[in-house]
Scaffold this motif. Structure first.
Motif, PDB file in Angstrom:
ATOM      1  N   UNK A   3       0.825  -1.212   0.000  1.00  0.00           N
ATOM      2  CA  UNK A   3       0.000   0.000   0.000  1.00  0.00           C
ATOM      3  C   UNK A   3       0.854   1.255   0.000  1.00  0.00           C
ATOM      4  N   UNK A   4       2.167   1.097  -0.012  1.00  0.00           N
ATOM      5  CA  UNK A   4       3.055   2.251  -0.005  1.00  0.00           C
ATOM      6  C   UNK A   4       3.230   2.799  -1.405  1.00  0.00           C
ATOM      7  N   UNK A   9       7.431  11.507  -0.156  1.00  0.00           N
ATOM      8  CA  UNK A   9       6.476  12.392   0.502  1.00  0.00           C
ATOM      9  C   UNK A   9       7.053  13.806   0.551  1.00  0.00           C
ATOM     10  N   UNK A  10       6.296  14.778   0.101  1.00  0.00           N
ATOM     11  CA  UNK A  10       6.750  16.168   0.101  1.00  0.00           C
ATOM     12  C   UNK A  10       6.587  16.773   1.482  1.00  0.00           C
TER      13      UNK A  10
END
Length: 107
Positions: A3-4, A9-10
């Motif tokens: 699910x990643x 990630x900002x």
């Protein structure tokens, strides 16, 4: 199946952090413990250090001007020192709340 996401990630920018912070918490932290604790909550380091510099300068000025003062003037000097710190807390609290409002209105 994972699910990643494969996208990194900002990190949020400064305005996103301010808009996500609760304005009332920043105001309360600048008033109760005082000395810019609300700026730490908002991650506004420059404002925190400026507030710390003003508070330190106020303490140093009070200590320098209070040296050799008569005992009856000591109570008045303490009152002036306390009023100065309360004014600093009120100004920083208002500014912290207004910055959150401004950022949210701009979004």
């Amino acid at each position: 199946m994972s699910s990643q996401s494969s996208e990194p990630m900002a990190l949020p920018n400064r305005d996103q952090v301010l808009a996500a912070s609760a304005g009332w918490v920043a105001v309360l932290l600048n008033v109760l413990p005082g000395l810019g604790a609300g700026y730490l909550y908002q991650r506004r380091w420059k404002a925190y250090w400026i507030t710390s510099a003003f508070a330190t300068a106020w303490f140093v000025a009070g200590a320098a001007l209070g040296q050799g003062a008569a005992a009856d003037a000591e109570t008045q000097n303490q009152l002036v020192g306390l009023v100065g710190l309360l004014v600093l807390a009120a100004v920083t609290a208002a500014e912290a709340g207004l910055v959150v409002k401004r950022v949210r209105d701009a979004s």
